[in-house]
Design an enzyme around this catalytic site. Structure first.
Site, PDB file in Angstrom:
ATOM      1  N   GLN A  36      45.907  43.024  41.288  1.00 20.35           N
ATOM      2  CA  GLN A  36      45.248  42.090  42.202  1.00 20.35           C
ATOM      3  C   GLN A  36      44.107  41.404  41.468  1.00 20.35           C
ATOM      4  O   GLN A  36      43.106  42.039  41.147  1.00 20.35           O
ATOM      5  CB  GLN A  36      44.736  42.863  43.417  1.00 20.35           C
ATOM      6  CG  GLN A  36      44.124  42.027  44.504  1.00 20.35           C
ATOM      7  CD  GLN A  36      43.769  42.889  45.697  1.00 20.35           C
ATOM      8  OE1 GLN A  36      44.616  43.292  46.472  1.00 20.35           O
ATOM      9  NE2 GLN A  36      42.487  43.202  45.822  1.00 20.35           N
ATOM     10  N   SER A  74      38.518  39.785  42.045  1.00 23.63           N
ATOM     11  CA  SER A  74      37.098  39.865  41.689  1.00 23.63           C
ATOM     12  C   SER A  74      36.800  39.156  40.372  1.00 23.63           C
ATOM     13  O   SER A  74      37.624  39.125  39.458  1.00 23.63           O
ATOM     14  CB  SER A  74      36.668  41.324  41.589  1.00 23.63           C
ATOM     15  OG  SER A  74      36.741  41.954  42.846  1.00 23.63           O
ATOM     16  N   SER A 132      42.491  46.848  38.637  1.00 26.09           N
ATOM     17  CA  SER A 132      43.250  48.071  38.403  1.00 26.09           C
ATOM     18  C   SER A 132      44.667  47.721  37.947  1.00 26.09           C
ATOM     19  O   SER A 132      45.295  46.803  38.482  1.00 26.09           O
ATOM     20  CB  SER A 132      43.329  48.910  39.684  1.00 26.09           C
ATOM     21  OG  SER A 132      42.045  49.270  40.124  1.00 26.09           O
ATOM     22  N   GLU A 153      44.338  46.347  51.991  1.00 25.38           N
ATOM     23  CA  GLU A 153      43.756  47.264  51.008  1.00 25.38           C
ATOM     24  C   GLU A 153      42.752  48.192  51.671  1.00 25.38           C
ATOM     25  O   GLU A 153      42.740  49.396  51.422  1.00 25.38           O
ATOM     26  CB  GLU A 153      43.077  46.475  49.889  1.00 25.38           C
ATOM     27  CG  GLU A 153      42.438  47.371  48.843  1.00 25.38           C
ATOM     28  CD  GLU A 153      41.737  46.592  47.745  1.00 25.38           C
ATOM     29  OE1 GLU A 153      41.285  47.228  46.791  1.00 25.38           O
ATOM     30  OE2 GLU A 153      41.636  45.356  47.845  1.00 25.38           O
ATOM     31  N   GLU A 163      28.575  47.695  51.637  1.00 25.18           N
ATOM     32  CA  GLU A 163      27.734  46.617  52.158  1.00 25.18           C
ATOM     33  C   GLU A 163      28.573  45.429  52.629  1.00 25.18           C
ATOM     34  O   GLU A 163      28.257  44.798  53.647  1.00 25.18           O
ATOM     35  CB  GLU A 163      26.739  46.182  51.085  1.00 25.18           C
ATOM     36  CG  GLU A 163      25.617  47.172  50.816  1.00 25.18           C
ATOM     37  CD  GLU A 163      26.091  48.423  50.090  1.00 25.18           C
ATOM     38  OE1 GLU A 163      25.431  49.455  50.200  1.00 25.18           O
ATOM     39  OE2 GLU A 163      27.153  48.354  49.408  1.00 25.18           O
TER      40      GLU A 163
END
Length: 742
Positions: free
Chosen positions: A490, A493, A525, A608, A726
């Site tokens: 994926q 990020s 990952s 996810e 958060e």
């Protein structure tokens, strides 16, 4: 959430709430503090009795409504929310305990008196036991017990007494009889009484002894009832804090727009939901035939709902600021009751130690399905029977260490039948209902020789392809994903964006036949082993941040892709950074439209987060159990720590069970996944902290085989995976609670 699950329970909760608004507003209650402390019943008591709220759980044969403790818990939930004054909770507890006695005239008389409206109370052994001495025809009671809730208002007090032989008997004491006295104390909770009971050669006939009552069961029943009230108080706090944050302004904007307060409100909401789940679980377990299951559920409620309530209310008070600490504000009354509930529920440490023994029985959260779907179940059994004759022999591309990622003949049978992702539409899944998915899970457990294969990271990506992809994309990717012959990563990020996907800077430039992509991804990952990746890139730099993003499927062997493993604190490379330099992606690898990426990414991330919140299905407490064998370990402290972890874990599981039952009833999924994600992170952190504490000097030496240190070094990956806590708190605050965005 309210404890009510059925339509009838919801109507009961609403009826109690309406009654409280009409008959017992807090401004009227404030005027009667002295009368309440002295044990005088509030003016509305006769009206409440007429409605039958105090006896919904008592048998119809004695004048009750014929319900169970879950129905009474719904009443107490609403009573807690309204801070209903007077002896309702002690009376409900007394009736619930008496209803568990062996049939007989003494128990029937007590139940009939309670149903008729006599306020009642129970004195549990924690508050002391009277001494019972045999006399002709009965017993003589002596001693003083308490303090206990409701004894001043009670007309009937169910109390245990200790005989000279060391046995426990249960008797009903009428405070108006000779040899009995009740002394009121200044109550912490200003809305109901507390006092002590004295007996001085009080004679009780042998026929008045109530047989069949069990101290442990009585304690569990009381805890469940108190937890139901605690859940209502927690819900009131969450609702009122959220309402306050929406209207209170500072610096020209609602304070609910300040992230610090959003996070505190989200945490408060999570804790209130877990308290409700734990209370509900204790109430439903009260009628379970297994004493161990009753005690495990009660321990969870005692720790999560009752003992945790004062801190929850205090957090709410601080979010109101100084106004919440004033005498005029109702919040301090809820705080006082929270302290009283925690005290009445028993020592949290004792409950935790009982729950934390390494060989303690686990809470059973299985769902009993009705005898339905027999043809479907038979079909599943037949498929699993065929699969059991086969094996998977090819290690998974994503990781060779896990059998559920292997591919082979057994997996192919399951994929062809739609059993690997049964919730997906056919032909990839079975379009299974919630009930059918539970049947499948049950049958897999009965067939341990059949591996329930995982789709790996593609488990989060495949639903997006099936929902928004072209027919060609579905045809190309679905079956290889299901059969485990390809691995995915994926590519979301970025170094400068992290969880803020809307701020990504990777660019996708339109070229003939497709797109040229330039940028960098990080924390990816399995990128070093992946065949394909789901990638987000900005397709329209001039569009608003959330609008100009595309969702691409990228062949990881494409020229221009460079993968560099990232070593973490463990010394191992679980993640990667990926560089994309002039990487060509053809048009047929774009999912949806060029600017549909944001909504597709949100769907993928939701999948996810759902998977990660389910981590607690694994045995995460094993690292703590292993420490019991370490020489010199503080066994008492470790037992309590493990009990606290189990209580929190069981609350999350109860929350999940409620969500499943709601889905079985035909309702849409609720916010359980978001709540569980935050709660899971808190639990994992708690396990890590406890493991390091009790490992002691052993953590000075690095070992890698399931040790406390190995767990601690791996912890950041689990806390950050799927988005930091958060980020999830932001989602809860703005999307679920509706607090204003900046």
């Amino acid at each position: 959430m309210a404890l009510a699950m059925s339509e009838e329970q919801s109507e009961l909760t609403a009826a109690v709430a309406g009654f409280a608004q009409r008959h017992a507003p807090l401004d009227k209650v404030r005027a009667g503090f002295e009368d309440l402390a002295a044990g005088r019943a509030p003016e509305f008591w006769d009206a409440l009795v007429a409605q039958g709220f105090h006896a919904v759980h008592l048998p119809e044969s004695c004048g009750g409504q014929g319900g169970d403790l879950l129905d009474a818990a719904c009443v107490l939930d609403a009573a807690g929310y309204a801070l209903l004054a007077g002896p309702l909770v002690p009376t409900v507890i007394a009736g619930a305990i008496a209803a568990t006695a062996d049939p007989g005239p003494a128990a029937e008389a007590l139940l009939a008196d309670i149903a008729a409206g006599a306020p009642a109370a129970v004195v549990l052994p924690e508050a002391g036991q009277l001494r019972a001495t045999p006399v002709d025809g009965g017993w003589s009671l002596r001693g003083e017990v308490g303090p206990e809730l409701g004894v001043c208002a009670a007309q009937r007090i169910l109390v245990s007494a200790r005989t000279d032989a060391g046995d426990t008997i249960w008797v009903v004491v009428n405070p108006a009889d000779a040899g009995v006295g009740v002394t009121a104390a200044a109550p912490t909770d200003l809305t109901r009484d507390v006092g002590t009971l004295r007996a001085a050669d009080h004679l009780v006939a042998g026929a008045a002894v109530i047989p069949g009552l069990d101290v442990a069961r009585a304690r569990c029943t009381a805890v469940a009832a108190l937890a139901a009230e605690a859940a209502g108080i927690a819900r009131w706090c969450a609702d009122n804090v959220i309402a306050h944050l929406k209207v209170r302004e500072q610096f020209g904007k609602p304070i609910g727009a300040f992230q610090a307060l959003q996070h505190k409100a989200a945490h408060l909401y999570v804790q209130s939901e877990l308290a409700a789940a734990a209370a509900w679980d204790a109430a439903r377990a009260a009628t379970a035939p297994s004493a161990q299951q009753r005690e495990v559920a009660a321990a969870g409620a005692a720790i999560v709902a009752n003992a945790g309530l004062p801190d929850l209310v205090l957090d709410a008070l601080t979010m109101f600021g100084a106004i919440g600490y004033t005498w005029e504000h109702d919040l301090h009354l809820y705080w006082r009751r929270a302290i009283s509930i925690a005290a009445a529920g028993g020592s949290a440490g004792s409950w935790a130690r009982a729950l934390g023994e390494p060989d303690a029985v686990a809470r059973d959260f299985s769902v009993t399905l009705p005898e339905a779907e027999t043809e479907f179940r038979a079909h599943v059994v037949e498929i699993l029977g065929r699969a059991a004759q086969l094996r998977n022999d090819t290690p998974g591309r994503q990781s060779p260490d896990y059998l559920n990622l292997y591919s082979g003949a057994q997996r192919d049978v399951l994929a062809d039948a739609g059993l690997l992702a049964p919730h997906l539409p056919a032909p990839w899944g079975m379009a299974a209902t919630a009930a059918q998915q539970l049947i499948i899970a049950e049958e897999f457990e009965k067939h341990p020789e059949v591996v329930r294969s995982s789709l790996g990271i593609a488990e989060w990506i495949l639903p997006t392809i099936l929902a928004a992809g072209t027919e060609a994309q579905k045809e190309r990717f679905a079956q290889p994903i299901l059969r485990g012959t390809v691995a995915w990563c994926q590519l979301f990020s970025e170094p400068g964006a992290g969880s803020d996907l809307a701020s990504l800077s990777t660019r996708a430039t339109r070229v003939d036949g497709g797109w040229r992509i330039d940028g960098q991804k990080v924390w990816t990952s399995s990128a070093d082993r992946a065949d394909f990746g789901a990638l987000l890139a900005r397709t329209d730099p001039s569009a608003a941040k959330h609008r100009g993003i595309g969702y691409f499927l990228v062949d990881m062997t494409t020229p221009g892709i460079t993968v560099r493993p990232l070593r973490t604190a463990t010394g191992e490379a679980h993640f990667n950074e990926v560089f994309l330099d002039d990487v060509f992606v053809p048009d047929d690898m774009l999912v949806g439209g060029p600017t549909d990426g944001w909504s597709l990414a949100v769907a993928t991330m939701a999948n996810e987060r759902a998977a990660i919140s389910g981590y607690l299905k694994d045995d995460r407490e094993a690292v703590l159990r292993a420490l019991f064998d370490r020489p010199g370990v503080d066994r008492d402290g470790l037992t309590r720590a493990l009990g606290e972890v189990r209580a929190a874990t069981n609350a999350v599981a109860a929350l999940g069970l409620r969500d499943i039952l709601n889905r079985l009833a035909g309702h849409s999924p609720g916010p359980a996944t978001s709540i569980a994600k935050v709660a899971t992170g808190v639990i994992l952190r708690r396990i890590g902290t406890a493991a390091m504490e009790f490992a002691g000097r052993g953590s000075m030496v690095e070992q890698r085989d399931g040790t406390a240190l190995a767990h601690a070094l791996q912890l950041p990956a689990e806390l950050i995976g799927g988005g930091t806590m958060e980020v999830q708190l932001n989602i809860i605050a703005t999307v679920i609670l509706g607090l204003p965005r900046k």
